[in-house]
Design a protein around this motif. Structure first.
Motif, PDB file in Angstrom:
ATOM      1  N   GLN A  37      -7.066  -1.145  -4.445  1.00  0.00           N
ATOM      2  CA  GLN A  37      -6.779  -1.664  -3.111  1.00  0.00           C
ATOM      3  C   GLN A  37      -5.303  -1.471  -2.749  1.00  0.00           C
ATOM      4  N   GLU A  52      -4.749   2.090  -1.828  1.00  0.00           N
ATOM      5  CA  GLU A  52      -5.279   2.351  -0.499  1.00  0.00           C
ATOM      6  C   GLU A  52      -4.320   1.837   0.574  1.00  0.00           C
ATOM      7  N   ASP A  53      -3.697   0.685   0.336  1.00  0.00           N
ATOM      8  CA  ASP A  53      -2.695   0.168   1.274  1.00  0.00           C
ATOM      9  C   ASP A  53      -1.527   1.144   1.396  1.00  0.00           C
ATOM     10  N   SER A  74      -1.619   4.362   0.842  1.00  0.00           N
ATOM     11  CA  SER A  74      -2.109   5.541   1.552  1.00  0.00           C
ATOM     12  C   SER A  74      -2.120   5.309   3.060  1.00  0.00           C
ATOM     13  N   GLN A  75      -2.564   4.143   3.492  1.00  0.00           N
ATOM     14  CA  GLN A  75      -2.596   3.828   4.921  1.00  0.00           C
ATOM     15  C   GLN A  75      -1.185   3.745   5.503  1.00  0.00           C
ATOM     16  N   CYS A  76      -0.256   3.202   4.722  1.00  0.00           N
ATOM     17  CA  CYS A  76       1.136   3.133   5.158  1.00  0.00           C
ATOM     18  C   CYS A  76       1.708   4.540   5.318  1.00  0.00           C
ATOM     19  N   CYS A  77       1.439   5.399   4.343  1.00  0.00           N
ATOM     20  CA  CYS A  77       1.925   6.783   4.408  1.00  0.00           C
ATOM     21  C   CYS A  77       1.310   7.532   5.583  1.00  0.00           C
ATOM     22  N   GLN A  78       0.044   7.256   5.871  1.00  0.00           N
ATOM     23  CA  GLN A  78      -0.615   7.895   7.010  1.00  0.00           C
ATOM     24  C   GLN A  78       0.070   7.492   8.319  1.00  0.00           C
ATOM     25  N   ALA A  79       0.392   6.211   8.447  1.00  0.00           N
ATOM     26  CA  ALA A  79       1.072   5.733   9.653  1.00  0.00           C
ATOM     27  C   ALA A  79       2.456   6.367   9.786  1.00  0.00           C
ATOM     28  N   GLN A 120       2.065  10.107  10.728  1.00  0.00           N
ATOM     29  CA  GLN A 120       1.704  10.290  12.130  1.00  0.00           C
ATOM     30  C   GLN A 120       2.900  10.039  13.041  1.00  0.00           C
ATOM     31  N   LYS A 122      -0.484   9.751  -3.580  1.00  0.00           N
ATOM     32  CA  LYS A 122      -0.757   9.290  -2.216  1.00  0.00           C
ATOM     33  C   LYS A 122       0.253   9.884  -1.241  1.00  0.00           C
ATOM     34  N   TYR A 169       0.718  14.121   2.160  1.00  0.00           N
ATOM     35  CA  TYR A 169       1.314  14.296   3.484  1.00  0.00           C
ATOM     36  C   TYR A 169       2.513  15.240   3.390  1.00  0.00           C
TER      37      TYR A 169
END
Length: 260
Positions: A181, A184-185, A187-192, A195, A235, A239
């Protein structure tokens, strides 16, 4: 000292130019410093370099206990001691050195929101992995954190630190998370972040801000620090623009150009 006297001293300090003798303190680099402290220290170093402000990095085994807030890193400038990135940003701004003066109110609010994201996600994930993942705590964190001290003090300090961080994780709602988990957090931070960065050299186009320094400090340190698993670094490696971003700042602000 009264509040009025403290304000006067602060104003006097702000009026003084940045000295060549400014010093940044952090734990011992080779044997002691952990991922989260290394990332925070690198973020401050990047910020000061982006501002063109010289600072000498000094490693001390007791840096954490020397810090006025107990947080790493801290800087000693003249007769002032300031710890952590945000207060250091305010301190340099008072001296006339700012990276975000060119932003409008909306951009400044957005910058602060992304800095909160990094601190709430990446920094918290680093602390979780260091002290809540049993393998990492046993193999890396406790041995490194306690390395300057002899037994039994070394054990006492390491377990006390682990207890403090685990208590903090419970307080912010991370105590019950699994390692997956947490990844995954991240990964979501890196995605933001990816972007928001897009194809720009920096988060707000052509000039870096304190957000760029903060993100670089954490991403670069994760990419270059040995842990019990490579999952955290993987992770970030998903990107390509974040990797290019890290390399750009490393080349621009940290590589010695005098030898080339």
């Amino acid at each position: 000292m009264s509040l009025a006297a403290e304000a006067f001293v602060s104003q006097m300090a702000a009026a003084e130019p940045w000295p060549e003798t400014a010093t940044l303190y952090q734990p011992l680099k080779e044997d002691q410093i952990l991922l989260s402290d290394c990332a925070s220290s690198l973020a401050v170093q990047a910020y000061l370099r982006m501002c063109g402000l010289p600072v000498q990095v000094v490693c001390r085994a007791n840096a954490e206990y020397m810090s006025p807030s107990g947080k790493i890193p801290f800087i000693h400038v003249g007769n002032q001691v300031v710890s952590e990135l945000s207060p250091i940003v305010q301190f340099t701004k008072a001296k006339g050195h700012s990276l975000s003066d060119g932003l409008d109110d909306v951009q400044r609010a957005e910058m602060k929101a992304y800095m909160e994201l990094v601190n709430n996600m990446l920094l918290t994930a680093e602390l979780y992995i260091q002290w809540c993942d049993d393998a990492t705590a046993a193999e890396i964190s406790r041995p490194r954190y306690s390395s300057p001290y002899s037994w039994p003090l070394s054990n006492i300090l390491a377990y006390q630190k682990q207890w403090e961080v685990r208590r903090k994780m419970n307080a912010v709602g991370w105590g019950g998370k699994t390692l997956e988990q947490v990844y995954e957090d991240v990964s979501q931070c890196c995605q933001a972040l990816s972007q928001r960065l897009g194809t720009q050299p920096y988060f707000f186009n052509k000039q870096p801000t304190e957000l760029d320094a903060l993100v670089f400090g954490h991403l670069f340190t994760i990419l270059t620090t040995r842990l019990t698993s490579t999952e955290l670094a993987e992770k970030i490696k998903s990107y390509s623009n974040l990797l290019s971003f890290c390399r750009r700042i490393e080349q621009t602000y940290f590589e010695d150009k005098s030898s080339s």
